[in-house]
Scaffold this motif. Structure first.
Motif, PDB file in Angstrom:
ATOM      1  N   VAL A 110       0.840  -1.200   0.000  1.00  0.00           N
ATOM      2  CA  VAL A 110       0.000   0.000   0.000  1.00  0.00           C
ATOM      3  C   VAL A 110       0.876   1.252   0.000  1.00  0.00           C
ATOM      4  CG1 VAL A 110      -1.698   1.303   1.348  1.00  0.00           C
ATOM      5  CG2 VAL A 110      -1.885  -1.185   1.172  1.00  0.00           C
ATOM      6  N   LEU A 111       1.855   1.289   0.890  1.00  0.00           N
ATOM      7  CA  LEU A 111       2.821   2.384   0.983  1.00  0.00           C
ATOM      8  C   LEU A 111       4.170   1.731   1.282  1.00  0.00           C
ATOM      9  CD1 LEU A 111       3.072   5.509   0.905  1.00  0.00           C
ATOM     10  CD2 LEU A 111       2.820   5.478   3.396  1.00  0.00           C
ATOM     11  N   PRO A 112       5.121   1.783   0.342  1.00  0.00           N
ATOM     12  CA  PRO A 112       6.370   1.004   0.468  1.00  0.00           C
ATOM     13  C   PRO A 112       7.385   1.611   1.432  1.00  0.00           C
ATOM     14  CG  PRO A 112       6.427   2.259  -1.555  1.00  0.00           C
ATOM     15  CD  PRO A 112       5.070   2.503  -0.921  1.00  0.00           C
ATOM     16  N   VAL A 113       6.965   1.771   2.705  1.00  0.00           N
ATOM     17  CA  VAL A 113       7.832   2.381   3.715  1.00  0.00           C
ATOM     18  C   VAL A 113       7.768   1.583   5.020  1.00  0.00           C
ATOM     19  CG1 VAL A 113       7.524   4.699   2.756  1.00  0.00           C
ATOM     20  CG2 VAL A 113       6.047   3.928   4.621  1.00  0.00           C
ATOM     21  N   THR A 114       8.785   1.786   5.844  1.00  0.00           N
ATOM     22  CA  THR A 114       8.797   1.284   7.217  1.00  0.00           C
ATOM     23  C   THR A 114       9.307   2.414   8.092  1.00  0.00           C
ATOM     24  OG1 THR A 114      11.046   0.412   7.011  1.00  0.00           O
ATOM     25  CG2 THR A 114       9.240  -1.112   6.531  1.00  0.00           C
ATOM     26  N   ASN A 115       9.026   2.321   9.379  1.00  0.00           N
ATOM     27  CA  ASN A 115       9.521   3.296  10.359  1.00  0.00           C
ATOM     28  C   ASN A 115       9.245   4.729   9.907  1.00  0.00           C
ATOM     29  OD1 ASN A 115      10.692   4.054  12.765  1.00  0.00           O
ATOM     30  ND2 ASN A 115      12.774   3.947  11.988  1.00  0.00           N
ATOM     31  N   TYR A 116       8.008   4.992   9.561  1.00  0.00           N
ATOM     32  CA  TYR A 116       7.569   6.274   8.992  1.00  0.00           C
ATOM     33  C   TYR A 116       7.076   7.216  10.076  1.00  0.00           C
ATOM     34  CZ  TYR A 116       4.224   9.356   6.502  1.00  0.00           C
ATOM     35  OH  TYR A 116       3.514  10.425   6.015  1.00  0.00           O
ATOM     36  N   SER A 117       7.537   8.445  10.033  1.00  0.00           N
ATOM     37  CA  SER A 117       6.995   9.502  10.887  1.00  0.00           C
ATOM     38  C   SER A 117       6.798  10.745  10.033  1.00  0.00           C
ATOM     39  CB  SER A 117       7.910   9.792  12.074  1.00  0.00           C
ATOM     40  OG  SER A 117       9.169  10.226  11.625  1.00  0.00           O
ATOM     41  N   SER A 118       5.857  11.594  10.449  1.00  0.00           N
ATOM     42  CA  SER A 118       5.474  12.721   9.611  1.00  0.00           C
ATOM     43  C   SER A 118       5.002  13.891  10.462  1.00  0.00           C
ATOM     44  CB  SER A 118       4.347  12.266   8.685  1.00  0.00           C
ATOM     45  OG  SER A 118       3.994  13.279   7.782  1.00  0.00           O
ATOM     46  N   THR A 119       5.127  15.091   9.897  1.00  0.00           N
ATOM     47  CA  THR A 119       4.667  16.314  10.560  1.00  0.00           C
ATOM     48  C   THR A 119       3.912  17.186   9.569  1.00  0.00           C
ATOM     49  OG1 THR A 119       6.520  16.294  12.106  1.00  0.00           O
ATOM     50  CG2 THR A 119       5.413  18.400  11.790  1.00  0.00           C
ATOM     51  N   LEU A 120       2.787  17.718  10.014  1.00  0.00           N
ATOM     52  CA  LEU A 120       2.044  18.750   9.283  1.00  0.00           C
ATOM     53  C   LEU A 120       2.182  20.036  10.082  1.00  0.00           C
ATOM     54  CD1 LEU A 120      -1.173  16.742   8.482  1.00  0.00           C
ATOM     55  CD2 LEU A 120       0.313  17.774   6.785  1.00  0.00           C
ATOM     56  N   THR A 130      -1.497  31.075   3.824  1.00  0.00           N
ATOM     57  CA  THR A 130      -0.911  30.108   4.745  1.00  0.00           C
ATOM     58  C   THR A 130      -0.017  29.152   3.977  1.00  0.00           C
ATOM     59  OG1 THR A 130      -2.820  30.200   6.213  1.00  0.00           O
ATOM     60  CG2 THR A 130      -1.443  28.229   6.363  1.00  0.00           C
ATOM     61  N   LYS A 131       1.150  28.892   4.553  1.00  0.00           N
ATOM     62  CA  LYS A 131       2.021  27.859   3.999  1.00  0.00           C
ATOM     63  C   LYS A 131       1.807  26.602   4.824  1.00  0.00           C
ATOM     64  CE  LYS A 131       6.828  26.574   3.213  1.00  0.00           C
ATOM     65  NZ  LYS A 131       8.234  26.979   3.404  1.00  0.00           N
ATOM     66  N   LEU A 132       1.441  25.526   4.139  1.00  0.00           N
ATOM     67  CA  LEU A 132       1.290  24.222   4.781  1.00  0.00           C
ATOM     68  C   LEU A 132       2.456  23.359   4.332  1.00  0.00           C
ATOM     69  CD1 LEU A 132      -0.074  21.917   6.291  1.00  0.00           C
ATOM     70  CD2 LEU A 132      -1.607  21.637   4.334  1.00  0.00           C
ATOM     71  N   GLU A 133       3.176  22.837   5.310  1.00  0.00           N
ATOM     72  CA  GLU A 133       4.326  21.983   5.013  1.00  0.00           C
ATOM     73  C   GLU A 133       4.048  20.595   5.582  1.00  0.00           C
ATOM     74  OE1 GLU A 133       8.729  23.226   4.794  1.00  0.00           O
ATOM     75  OE2 GLU A 133       8.373  22.618   6.872  1.00  0.00           O
ATOM     76  N   TRP A 134       4.333  19.583   4.765  1.00  0.00           N
ATOM     77  CA  TRP A 134       4.171  18.189   5.181  1.00  0.00           C
ATOM     78  C   TRP A 134       5.520  17.531   4.998  1.00  0.00           C
ATOM     79  CZ3 TRP A 134      -0.439  14.910   2.910  1.00  0.00           C
ATOM     80  CH2 TRP A 134      -0.669  13.805   3.721  1.00  0.00           C
ATOM     81  N   THR A 135       6.110  17.095   6.088  1.00  0.00           N
ATOM     82  CA  THR A 135       7.429  16.460   6.038  1.00  0.00           C
ATOM     83  C   THR A 135       7.313  15.025   6.551  1.00  0.00           C
ATOM     84  OG1 THR A 135       8.025  17.228   8.253  1.00  0.00           O
ATOM     85  CG2 THR A 135       8.656  18.635   6.396  1.00  0.00           C
ATOM     86  N   GLY A 136       8.175  14.188   6.043  1.00  0.00           N
ATOM     87  CA  GLY A 136       8.189  12.802   6.485  1.00  0.00           C
ATOM     88  C   GLY A 136       9.585  12.228   6.441  1.00  0.00           C
ATOM     89  N   ALA A 137       9.823  11.266   7.299  1.00  0.00           N
ATOM     90  CA  ALA A 137      11.077  10.520   7.327  1.00  0.00           C
ATOM     91  C   ALA A 137      10.721   9.045   7.476  1.00  0.00           C
ATOM     92  CB  ALA A 137      11.967  10.988   8.473  1.00  0.00           C
TER      93      ALA A 137
END
Length: 179
Positions: A110-120, A130-137
């Motif tokens: 479904v989503l080819p990732v592991t150990n995923y974290s994210s911030t909005l 407004t600037k909306l930033e979506w970051t992920g690692a």
């Protein structure tokens, strides 16, 4: 004898280097996408600030969760084809208009990732926008060396970037059209 010991030392050192190279697995990948929305921050936060509501993200047919916006809150996103993604809130800062969460369960198909974290997070942009930033690692979906193409670093970055861009564009359209 000294020569034999020196050669043995070189061989051991070479094997250690090769072993380290062979042992090297995936590296943490990072994605950062942002968009400007022609609306004040409070209006954007009213749409994204509830961790329990991800209805603005294309492909999400249902969001169910527990504990609202408390640290440790959980949600399950049900996607249009029926797959699910389980997530947990680990940082919530309404005064900063930001929150962070991690995926606790997802099929790598479904989503080819592991150990995923994210911030909005929201910040002011010129002209009252407004600037909306979506970051992920995250790490790729295949934890070992030589991943199949669909579980590689490139596939993971492409999937997350595409998800973020689609979500941000849909959110911009929803908020700016007033729907």
């Amino acid at each position: 004898m000294r020569r034999a010991i020196a050669k043995a030392g070189v061989v051991v050192a070479a094997l250690a280097v090769l072993g380290a190279a062979w042992a090297h697995g995936p590296t943490r990948q990072k994605v950062r996408e942002s968009i400007e929305i022609d609306a004040p921050q409070a209006k954007v936060w009213a749409v994204i600030g509830n961790f329990q509501d991800m209805s603005w993200l294309p492909g999400v047919s249902k969001t169910e969760g527990e504990k609202g916006n408390e640290i440790g809150a959980t949600r399950r996103l049900t996607l249009a084809p029926g797959a699910t993604v389980d997530e947990e809130l680990y940082k919530y800062e309404p005064e900063m208009m930001s929150y962070s969460y991690r995926i606790t369960a997802v099929d790598v198909k479904v989503l080819p990732v592991t150990n995923y974290s994210s911030t909005l997070s929201l910040s002011p942009a010129p002209g009252g926008k407004t600037k909306l930033e979506w970051t992920g690692a995250f790490y790729r979906g295949f934890p070992n060396n030589d991943p199949p193409p669909e579980l590689s670093d490139e596939a993971a970055v492409k999937a997350v970037s595409g998800l973020y861009r689609a979500g941000l564009e849909a959110l911009k359209k929803k908020i700016e059209s007033g729907s």
